[in-house]
Design an enzyme around this catalytic site. Structure first.
Site: not given
Length: 193
Positions: A52, A76-78, A113
């Site tokens: 992420p 963001a990334d999950t 992230g």
């Protein structure tokens, strides 16, 4: 309270209503920009927390050419990480049901992230939370998927929704990270600016 943050126009580049809700809770002024289509594939040698963070930088890079001085971009990334594999957003109802079956009665990790970007610099970090699910019945899984339509959520669940109330046995780490934005860690990074 937030150091030199007032010198930036904060931009949250996200389509996620949960990330918008969490940012609003910080009490900072920000604007939302919708994400363009970003290739969310990643190199095969990345694993877990690296994935992420890499994708959050890719999302930021999609904006970098149009950023203006004084702007601070947050992307963001999950992902959900179960048994060495990524559970991203499910493809359709049956994909969501399958993901929840795989999570039932097991522990997994949630990694988010986050990338902070200006025209001059870029910084990224990852937060991790451990989640343990109780055993879920087929009826509970199908009820949740049909009522809450979790197709926009990594791992096919929202911890803040019904499935979290009845199914999450324990959490270690940030609850808000599981929602999609590790807000306490983000706040700490913003204070340093």
């Amino acid at each position: 309270m937030l150091g030199n943050l007032d010198k930036y126009q904060i931009i949250l580049a996200s389509n996620s209503p949960r990330r918008k809700e969490l940012m609003s809770g910080l009490g900072v002024d920000y604007v939302v920009r919708t994400l363009p289509d970003v290739d969310e594939s990643y190199p095969a040698d990345l694993a877990g927390a690296e994935i992420p963070e890499y994708i959050s930088r890719e999302k930021a890079d999609a904006y970098r050419s149009i950023m203006q001085p004084g702007e601070l971009l947050i992307t963001a990334d999950t992902i959900v990480w179960l048994d060495g594999k990524v559970l991203g957003k499910p493809e359709g109802r049956e994909g969501a049901v399958e993901m929840l079956r795989s999570l039932s009665g097991k522990s997994h990790q949630v990694f988010t992230g986050v990338c902070l970007t200006t025209t001059e610099w870029q910084k990224s970090f990852t937060a991790a939370s451990d989640v343990e699910f109780d055993v879920l019945s087929e009826e509970e899984i199908r009820y949740y998927v049909d009522k809450y339509q979790p197709m926009d959520k990594a791992g096919a669940y929202g911890v803040q929704e019904w499935i979290g109330y009845i199914g999450v046995k324990s959490i270690s780490g940030s609850f808000y990270n599981i929602m999609g934005l590790p807000i306490q860690k983000l706040y700490g990074e913003l204070k340093k600016l």
